[in-house]
Design a protein around this motif. Structure first.
Motif, PDB file in Angstrom:
ATOM      1  N   GLY A   1      61.584  96.303  92.047  1.00 35.71           N
ATOM      2  CA  GLY A   1      60.355  97.075  92.157  1.00 35.71           C
ATOM      3  C   GLY A   1      60.479  98.534  91.767  1.00 35.71           C
ATOM      4  N   LYS A   2      61.500  98.892  90.975  1.00 33.54           N
ATOM      5  CA  LYS A   2      61.644 100.300  90.569  1.00 33.54           C
ATOM      6  C   LYS A   2      60.460 100.768  89.732  1.00 33.54           C
ATOM      7  CE  LYS A   2      65.704  99.748  88.641  1.00 33.54           C
ATOM      8  NZ  LYS A   2      66.060  98.395  89.119  1.00 33.54           N
ATOM      9  N   THR A   3      60.142 100.021  88.691  1.00 33.85           N
ATOM     10  CA  THR A   3      59.058 100.435  87.806  1.00 33.85           C
ATOM     11  C   THR A   3      57.710 100.373  88.511  1.00 33.85           C
ATOM     12  OG1 THR A   3      60.290  99.733  85.841  1.00 33.85           O
ATOM     13  CG2 THR A   3      57.904  99.945  85.617  1.00 33.85           C
ATOM     14  N   THR A   4      57.479  99.311  89.271  1.00 30.72           N
ATOM     15  CA  THR A   4      56.238  99.201  90.036  1.00 30.72           C
ATOM     16  C   THR A   4      56.091 100.396  90.973  1.00 30.72           C
ATOM     17  OG1 THR A   4      56.279  96.788  89.929  1.00 30.72           O
ATOM     18  CG2 THR A   4      54.957  97.769  91.682  1.00 30.72           C
ATOM     19  N   THR A   5      57.198 100.793  91.600  1.00 31.00           N
ATOM     20  CA  THR A   5      57.160 101.943  92.507  1.00 31.00           C
ATOM     21  C   THR A   5      56.923 103.240  91.747  1.00 31.00           C
ATOM     22  OG1 THR A   5      58.570 100.841  94.137  1.00 31.00           O
ATOM     23  CG2 THR A   5      58.548 103.256  94.167  1.00 31.00           C
ATOM     24  N   SER A   6      57.607 103.415  90.632  1.00 33.55           N
ATOM     25  CA  SER A   6      57.410 104.643  89.840  1.00 33.55           C
ATOM     26  C   SER A   6      55.952 104.800  89.424  1.00 33.55           C
ATOM     27  CB  SER A   6      58.310 104.614  88.606  1.00 33.55           C
ATOM     28  OG  SER A   6      59.678 104.569  88.946  1.00 33.55           O
TER      29      SER A   6
ATOM     30  N   SER B   1      56.249 102.591  80.600  1.00 34.70           N
ATOM     31  CA  SER B   1      55.324 103.006  79.544  1.00 34.70           C
ATOM     32  C   SER B   1      54.271 101.933  79.308  1.00 34.70           C
ATOM     33  CB  SER B   1      56.100 103.277  78.253  1.00 34.70           C
ATOM     34  OG  SER B   1      57.154 104.191  78.480  1.00 34.70           O
ATOM     35  N   THR B   2      54.708 100.686  79.199  1.00 35.84           N
ATOM     36  CA  THR B   2      53.778  99.578  78.998  1.00 35.84           C
ATOM     37  C   THR B   2      52.805  99.466  80.161  1.00 35.84           C
ATOM     38  OG1 THR B   2      55.463  98.381  77.729  1.00 35.84           O
ATOM     39  CG2 THR B   2      53.609  97.088  78.589  1.00 35.84           C
ATOM     40  N   GLY B   3      53.320  99.626  81.384  1.00 35.59           N
ATOM     41  CA  GLY B   3      52.489  99.502  82.564  1.00 35.59           C
ATOM     42  C   GLY B   3      51.466 100.604  82.721  1.00 35.59           C
TER      43      GLY B   3
ATOM     44  N   PRO C   1      50.529  95.393  85.350  1.00 42.81           N
ATOM     45  CA  PRO C   1      51.156  95.912  84.130  1.00 42.81           C
ATOM     46  C   PRO C   1      50.709  95.209  82.851  1.00 42.81           C
ATOM     47  CG  PRO C   1      52.789  95.644  85.866  1.00 42.81           C
ATOM     48  CD  PRO C   1      51.537  94.996  86.357  1.00 42.81           C
ATOM     49  N   SER C   2      50.363  93.917  82.944  1.00 40.36           N
ATOM     50  CA  SER C   2      49.939  93.206  81.738  1.00 40.36           C
ATOM     51  C   SER C   2      48.599  93.725  81.226  1.00 40.36           C
ATOM     52  CB  SER C   2      49.859  91.698  82.007  1.00 40.36           C
ATOM     53  OG  SER C   2      48.862  91.412  82.968  1.00 40.36           O
TER      54      SER C   2
END
Length: 268
Positions: free
Chosen positions: A17-22, A48-50, A233-234
């Motif tokens: 969950g690093k990116t989700t958290t960021s 970036s995509t998210g 994110p999608s």
């Protein structure tokens, strides 16, 4: 000017969950009026995509910042979230370790790039951020060491799953090495429990184990396992824009409040 607080979101395990958290912590902080910059420091470029940044838009990335020393403002892009910007990442980051292998100051590249930007912002004409969040790759590589060297503190997402603490001893050893030789003031701002499933007693067992290990470093807020967090994110959106009423969005709003409370207590 108050210098921005630099937080690296780090755990060498993938899928925690690093990116989700960021993305969602950054969005929640921006929603309450903070100016936030996310640095996507993962070759997968998922942050970036998210946030809706297409590959074609990534003309300059965090790779250019650390390898070619491009001024950070040349890589910063606005996002769909007001007050939230990003330095995008891409697959070129996978070559950073090799390209900087012979540079004795390779671990300071990100720190120097960020601090040079802050100095120019103080002189005027550039955005003055309150928070910089570094989304780290799932490894203890040169990229992660660069992020730790640049950061004031670490935010560690930890999934509520079997063997959650496995590997954390390695992360903590790396933190001590960075403190000893590169960044003596580095601290752990907090540990956030992710992927919590209230239907599963194992989640409670893991949460109790983590709290007994880290004590008050663990945030009260836990991030639930939530399909809307996974879907967002999608669509190139943070969950807080995709569905701000879902349990995951509500949890990140609470987490942002806790982060700010800890920051206020730190300077009090």
């Amino acid at each position: 000017m108050t210098r921005p607080r630099i937080l690296a979101v780090v755990n060498q395990k993938g899928g925690v969950g690093k990116t989700t958290t960021s993305i969602n912590l950054g969005t929640a902080l921006a929603a309450v009026g903070r100016r936030v910059l996310i640095i996507d420091f993962d070759a997968q470029g998922n942050a970036s995509t998210g946030l809706g940044i297409s590959r074609a838009e990534r003309l300059m990335t965090s790779y250019d910042l650390v390898v070619d020393r491009v001024p950070m403002e040349e890589a910063v892009l606005s996002t769909i979230v007001p007050r939230l910007d990003i330095v995008p990442g891409d697959e070129n980051l996978s070559g950073v370790e090799t390209e900087l292998a012979n540079d004795p100051r390779r671990s300071y590249r990100l720190r120097e790039g960020i601090h040079a930007y802050i100095d120019r912002a103080e002189s005027g004409g550039l955005v003055k951020y309150d928070y910089v969040l570094i989304d780290c790759p799932p490894s203890l590589s040169a990229l992660t060491v660069n992020a730790m060297t640049a950061a004031d503190a670490l935010l560690v997402p930890l999934q509520c799953e079997f063997l959650a603490l496995e590997g954390l001893s390695q992360l903590l050893r790396t933190v001590e090495v960075v403190r000893a030789g590169l960044n003596p003031t580095l601290e752990i701002q907090g540990v956030v429990l992710t992927m919590y499933d209230r239907r599963n007693s194992l989640s409670d067992q893991v949460a109790n184990e983590v709290r007994s290990f880290f004590g008050s470093k663990v945030y009260n807020t836990v991030i639930p396992r939530n399909v809307r967090l996974s879907e967002a994110p999608s669509f190139g959106k943070p969950a807080l824009l995709y569905d701000y009423r879902c349990p995951g969005s509500e949890a990140y709003i609470r987490l942002a409040s806790e982060v700010l409370q800890r920051e206020r207590a730190r300077v009090a």
